[in-house]
Enzyme design. Sequence first.
Site, PDB file in Angstrom:
ATOM      1  N   HIS A   1       0.983  -1.193  -0.323  1.00 35.84           N
ATOM      2  CA  HIS A   1      -0.161  -0.155  -0.125  1.00 35.84           C
ATOM      3  C   HIS A   1       0.914   1.053  -0.160  1.00 35.84           C
ATOM      4  O   HIS A   1       2.515   1.648   0.255  1.00 35.84           O
ATOM      5  CB  HIS A   1      -0.875   0.324   1.390  1.00 35.84           C
ATOM      6  CG  HIS A   1      -0.552   0.386   2.847  1.00 35.84           C
ATOM      7  ND1 HIS A   1       0.633  -1.286   2.711  1.00 35.84           N
ATOM      8  CD2 HIS A   1       0.275   1.062   3.180  1.00 35.84           C
ATOM      9  CE1 HIS A   1       1.242  -0.360   3.981  1.00 35.84           C
ATOM     10  NE2 HIS A   1       0.558   0.449   4.582  1.00 35.84           N
TER      11      HIS A   1
ATOM     12  N   ASP B   1       0.374   4.840   1.481  1.00 37.18           N
ATOM     13  CA  ASP B   1       0.037   5.371   2.974  1.00 37.18           C
ATOM     14  C   ASP B   1      -1.441   6.816   2.687  1.00 37.18           C
ATOM     15  O   ASP B   1      -1.213   7.804   1.963  1.00 37.18           O
ATOM     16  CB  ASP B   1       0.895   5.981   3.598  1.00 37.18           C
ATOM     17  CG  ASP B   1       1.671   5.362   4.424  1.00 37.18           C
ATOM     18  OD1 ASP B   1       2.069   4.424   5.191  1.00 37.18           O
ATOM     19  OD2 ASP B   1       2.789   6.227   4.710  1.00 37.18           O
TER      20      ASP B   1
ATOM     21  N   HIS C   1       4.606   0.248  -0.413  1.00 33.46           N
ATOM     22  CA  HIS C   1       5.459  -0.868   0.258  1.00 33.46           C
ATOM     23  C   HIS C   1       4.890  -1.606   1.332  1.00 33.46           C
ATOM     24  O   HIS C   1       2.801  -1.500   1.949  1.00 33.46           O
ATOM     25  CB  HIS C   1       6.426   0.189   1.646  1.00 33.46           C
ATOM     26  CG  HIS C   1       5.527   0.536   2.730  1.00 33.46           C
ATOM     27  ND1 HIS C   1       4.221   2.266   2.693  1.00 33.46           N
ATOM     28  CD2 HIS C   1       4.869   0.635   3.854  1.00 33.46           C
ATOM     29  CE1 HIS C   1       3.651   2.746   3.364  1.00 33.46           C
ATOM     30  NE2 HIS C   1       3.830   1.875   4.326  1.00 33.46           N
TER      31      HIS C   1
ATOM     32  N   ARG D   1       6.231   7.217  13.565  1.00 29.62           N
ATOM     33  CA  ARG D   1       5.925   7.237  11.841  1.00 29.62           C
ATOM     34  C   ARG D   1       5.589   9.239  11.665  1.00 29.62           C
ATOM     35  O   ARG D   1       4.769   9.524  12.722  1.00 29.62           O
ATOM     36  CB  ARG D   1       5.460   7.150  11.383  1.00 29.62           C
ATOM     37  CG  ARG D   1       5.068   7.211   9.695  1.00 29.62           C
ATOM     38  CD  ARG D   1       4.123   5.633   9.191  1.00 29.62           C
ATOM     39  NE  ARG D   1       2.646   6.619   8.817  1.00 29.62           N
ATOM     40  CZ  ARG D   1       1.860   5.287   8.733  1.00 29.62           C
ATOM     41  NH1 ARG D   1       2.154   4.369   8.512  1.00 29.62           N
ATOM     42  NH2 ARG D   1       0.737   5.929   9.627  1.00 29.62           N
TER      43      ARG D   1
END
Length: 402
Positions: free
Chosen positions: A183, A185, A333, A348
Amino acid sequence: MSPGPVLTVDGKPTDHLDDEKPTVIDYPETADLPAVHQIATPLKPLGDHVPAKGVRAPVVVPKDRGLAADPNLPNLFPSGNSEIKRTDLTPSLGTLISGLQLSKLTDKQKDELALLVAHRGVVFFRDQDITTQQQRDLFDYYGIPETDPDPESGKPVTTTIQEQEEDFRNTYVHFKWPFADFHADSSFQANPPSFSMLRVVELPPTGGDTNWISGYGTYETLSKPLQQFVDGLKAWHSSELLYDSVLNHWGVKPGDRPVETLHPVVTTHPVTGYKVLNLNSGFVRRIDGLNRFESDRLLDLLYTHIHTAQDQLVRFRWEKNSVAFWDNRAVTHRATHDYAPLNRRGVRVTIKGQVPVHVPDSVSRKEALAKVLKEGKVQAVHNANLREGDYRGREAQIPVDL
């Protein structure tokens, strides 16, 4: 900010988001933003929770810092400095930099790093001393936080990634969103993220690697007829499965309403100008304009192409205080969930990107790099094979063998 959207339900104008039927949301094109087409998913079939926020409106984001950078990267890799080392992990994507602390970058180094990430997809660092606040400060330099500031502190949000502590295959029995699949983000937003950065602070002795796949590479390795076909298509990126899974499996009440947004299947990266295969099985539900059978079969074909693209993949083995800095506009990723029931935890930060667009006369990375090589204009942003490979006597083969 863009002008207010036009809302319709069953083709009739409305002034609110409907909880029982899909609400179509259309933002007209402006001088600063392309047209945006969305659908707010009705809430009733998903549960009784009513999110506090509506659907995020498209916004104009700051100019990408990589556009201000020198492509020869003289500040990131200064001449005569033997401490800073660069290792390109594969020809297609992934670069490891050692001898450089993210907490101490100058503005010119930050700009050059942004440009390198746009070209290489993902850049890695180990043994970083950067704190959570410094990580957020660094990304505030690059743009607008992808999520709203914390309502109590007023500070931009960082996200703690606490991975699943169970076998993901068992979780999929009742968890609808394929969280262990490739996917980009939040690709369902009108402004999907540009850059994301993850710093891992806790991990098992082994396992938990992350894989990235180049969207430049998956586009350029399609056959020409298929490239021409997908160039004109658009796909619906949806948060509905994520919303349903978070609400009904994790028991967390999302703040945003579920939404679907129409984005080009092939986008043009705003910094490199390369074409990107803008699909991911984590969020894309269907191809617009095709019937369900056609859409499902085409997505099956393209996802198989993506999942088998070993020549366009890099896998990173984490260590404590390792950092990955990637460009969601150029890569997808996935984490490797192979360490249950141990923990893997990281911090993150993410920023908003431009509304994705397809520029018809843009070219693939392969075509662009073949031109760069023939013209003798290879620069530091390009991969090690171009910079160091021996292409003498192979000029006629470059367009097909690069």
